[in-house]
Design a protein around this motif. Structure first.
Motif, PDB file in Angstrom:
ATOM      1  N   LEU A  19       0.836  -1.205   0.000  1.00 31.42           N
ATOM      2  CA  LEU A  19       0.000   0.000   0.000  1.00 31.42           C
ATOM      3  C   LEU A  19       0.872   1.258   0.000  1.00 31.42           C
ATOM      4  CD1 LEU A  19      -2.798   1.337   0.251  1.00 31.42           C
ATOM      5  CD2 LEU A  19      -2.539   1.162   2.719  1.00 31.42           C
ATOM      6  N   LEU A  20       1.911   1.285   0.819  1.00 28.47           N
ATOM      7  CA  LEU A  20       2.808   2.442   0.859  1.00 28.47           C
ATOM      8  C   LEU A  20       3.527   2.639  -0.474  1.00 28.47           C
ATOM      9  CD1 LEU A  20       4.336   2.019   4.416  1.00 28.47           C
ATOM     10  CD2 LEU A  20       2.771   3.805   3.665  1.00 28.47           C
ATOM     11  N   VAL A  21       3.991   1.570  -1.072  1.00 25.97           N
ATOM     12  CA  VAL A  21       4.671   1.662  -2.368  1.00 25.97           C
ATOM     13  C   VAL A  21       3.700   2.180  -3.428  1.00 25.97           C
ATOM     14  CG1 VAL A  21       5.717   0.307  -4.237  1.00 25.97           C
ATOM     15  CG2 VAL A  21       6.444  -0.059  -1.875  1.00 25.97           C
ATOM     16  N   HIS A  22       2.473   1.673  -3.432  1.00 26.95           N
ATOM     17  CA  HIS A  22       1.471   2.118  -4.406  1.00 26.95           C
ATOM     18  C   HIS A  22       1.192   3.618  -4.255  1.00 26.95           C
ATOM     19  CE1 HIS A  22      -2.007   2.166  -6.996  1.00 26.95           C
ATOM     20  NE2 HIS A  22      -2.708   2.696  -6.006  1.00 26.95           N
ATOM     21  N   ARG A  23       0.990   4.072  -3.017  1.00 28.03           N
ATOM     22  CA  ARG A  23       0.725   5.499  -2.789  1.00 28.03           C
ATOM     23  C   ARG A  23       1.920   6.342  -3.216  1.00 28.03           C
ATOM     24  NH1 ARG A  23      -1.425   7.325   2.664  1.00 28.03           N
ATOM     25  NH2 ARG A  23      -1.579   9.204   1.428  1.00 28.03           N
ATOM     26  N   GLY A  24       3.124   5.873  -2.923  1.00 28.77           N
ATOM     27  CA  GLY A  24       4.319   6.607  -3.330  1.00 28.77           C
ATOM     28  C   GLY A  24       4.441   6.706  -4.835  1.00 28.77           C
ATOM     29  N   ARG A  25       4.197   5.608  -5.524  1.00 29.90           N
ATOM     30  CA  ARG A  25       4.272   5.609  -6.992  1.00 29.90           C
ATOM     31  C   ARG A  25       3.216   6.526  -7.590  1.00 29.90           C
ATOM     32  NH1 ARG A  25       3.824   0.307  -9.787  1.00 29.90           N
ATOM     33  NH2 ARG A  25       4.495   1.562 -11.529  1.00 29.90           N
ATOM     34  N   THR A  26       2.011   6.496  -7.030  1.00 31.20           N
ATOM     35  CA  THR A  26       0.936   7.347  -7.538  1.00 31.20           C
ATOM     36  C   THR A  26       1.303   8.823  -7.415  1.00 31.20           C
ATOM     37  OG1 THR A  26      -0.733   5.690  -6.994  1.00 31.20           O
ATOM     38  CG2 THR A  26      -1.501   7.948  -7.266  1.00 31.20           C
ATOM     39  N   SER A  27       1.874   9.200  -6.281  1.00 30.02           N
ATOM     40  CA  SER A  27       2.217  10.609  -6.090  1.00 30.02           C
ATOM     41  C   SER A  27       3.379  11.048  -6.974  1.00 30.02           C
ATOM     42  CB  SER A  27       2.529  10.892  -4.626  1.00 30.02           C
ATOM     43  OG  SER A  27       3.729  10.288  -4.241  1.00 30.02           O
ATOM     44  N   LEU A  28       4.140  10.117  -7.530  1.00 30.12           N
ATOM     45  CA  LEU A  28       5.274  10.458  -8.387  1.00 30.12           C
ATOM     46  C   LEU A  28       4.937  10.441  -9.873  1.00 30.12           C
ATOM     47  CD1 LEU A  28       8.176   8.615  -6.569  1.00 30.12           C
ATOM     48  CD2 LEU A  28       7.738  11.068  -6.657  1.00 30.12           C
ATOM     49  N   LYS A  29       3.688  10.144 -10.232  1.00 27.36           N
ATOM     50  CA  LYS A  29       3.319  10.144 -11.651  1.00 27.36           C
ATOM     51  C   LYS A  29       3.426  11.557 -12.207  1.00 27.36           C
ATOM     52  CE  LYS A  29       0.458   6.075 -11.692  1.00 27.36           C
ATOM     53  NZ  LYS A  29      -0.833   5.485 -11.928  1.00 27.36           N
ATOM     54  N   PRO A  30       3.901  11.689 -13.436  1.00 23.53           N
ATOM     55  CA  PRO A  30       4.091  13.027 -14.014  1.00 23.53           C
ATOM     56  C   PRO A  30       2.832  13.892 -13.977  1.00 23.53           C
ATOM     57  CG  PRO A  30       5.137  11.381 -15.393  1.00 23.53           C
ATOM     58  CD  PRO A  30       4.371  10.632 -14.317  1.00 23.53           C
ATOM     59  N   ARG A  31       1.666  13.305 -14.182  1.00 27.19           N
ATOM     60  CA  ARG A  31       0.448  14.125 -14.181  1.00 27.19           C
ATOM     61  C   ARG A  31       0.175  14.712 -12.803  1.00 27.19           C
ATOM     62  NH1 ARG A  31      -3.805  10.531 -12.269  1.00 27.19           N
ATOM     63  NH2 ARG A  31      -3.101   8.413 -12.597  1.00 27.19           N
ATOM     64  N   ASN A  32       0.654  14.074 -11.748  1.00 25.63           N
ATOM     65  CA  ASN A  32       0.465  14.607 -10.403  1.00 25.63           C
ATOM     66  C   ASN A  32       1.521  15.647 -10.049  1.00 25.63           C
ATOM     67  OD1 ASN A  32      -1.736  12.939  -9.963  1.00 25.63           O
ATOM     68  ND2 ASN A  32      -0.515  11.323  -9.064  1.00 25.63           N
ATOM     69  N   LEU A  33       2.615  15.685 -10.786  1.00 22.64           N
ATOM     70  CA  LEU A  33       3.689  16.627 -10.511  1.00 22.64           C
ATOM     71  C   LEU A  33       3.674  17.839 -11.442  1.00 22.64           C
ATOM     72  CD1 LEU A  33       6.593  14.091  -9.886  1.00 22.64           C
ATOM     73  CD2 LEU A  33       5.235  15.324  -8.185  1.00 22.64           C
ATOM     74  N   ALA A  34       2.866  17.807 -12.489  1.00 23.45           N
ATOM     75  CA  ALA A  34       2.818  18.907 -13.450  1.00 23.45           C
ATOM     76  C   ALA A  34       2.242  20.158 -12.780  1.00 23.45           C
ATOM     77  CB  ALA A  34       1.968  18.517 -14.652  1.00 23.45           C
ATOM     78  N   PRO A  35       2.786  21.339 -13.092  1.00 28.51           N
ATOM     79  CA  PRO A  35       2.278  22.583 -12.511  1.00 28.51           C
ATOM     80  C   PRO A  35       0.963  23.010 -13.183  1.00 28.51           C
ATOM     81  CG  PRO A  35       4.121  23.046 -13.950  1.00 28.51           C
ATOM     82  CD  PRO A  35       3.984  21.553 -13.889  1.00 28.51           C
TER      83      PRO A  35
END
Length: 135
Positions: A100-116
């Motif tokens: 679960l922690l790895v999944h949440r970490g990967r999700t938050s690192l997706k480019p669409r979540n990091l785009a300004p």
């Protein structure tokens, strides 16, 4: 002599105002981009932290499952009793938590979540505004 434009201001004054307001707009957009990129960098750091924590927890779960396999094998051979079941349950829960922690970490690192996104929306509004103002 310069002719008067809207509001009784000269063309020269209107051009100075346009230059000043354009510079202010660019400075504002740069400040927004900096703030949003700082926020996204913090989000990325949190995602990396979750990936590391999740990986460590999953590794701990793997160690527990390996320990359970040892207990199970010992029981199969007739030298131990119920500790293998408890170790399997703890190991499975630990690995699930790590996953679960790895999944949440990967999700938050997706480019669409990091785009300004806010900066992009603001720039698009500015572009539309300038386009509407042009003759």
């Amino acid at each position: 002599m310069m002719t008067a434009g809207p509001g009784g201001r000269s063309i020269g004054q209107l051009l100075r105002d346009l230059a000043s307001e354009s510079a202010d707009l660019v400075r504002g957009e740069i400040a927004l981009a900096k703030a949003e990129l700082t926020e996204k960098a913090a989000q990325a750091a949190g995602g990396v932290g979750m990936l590391v924590a999740g990986s460590l927890v999953a590794f701990a779960g793997l160690l527990v499952l390996l320990d359970a396999a040892v207990y199970g094998l010992a029981r199969l051979l007739g030298t131990e009793s119920l500790p293998a079941l408890a170790a399997l349950i703890v190991g499975a829960v630990t690995i699930a938590l790590g996953g679960l922690l790895v999944h949440r970490g990967r999700t938050s690192l997706k480019p669409r979540n990091l785009a300004p996104a806010r900066t992009a929306q603001s720039l698009e509004r500015d572009r539309q505004f300038v386009k509407e103002q042009m003759p």
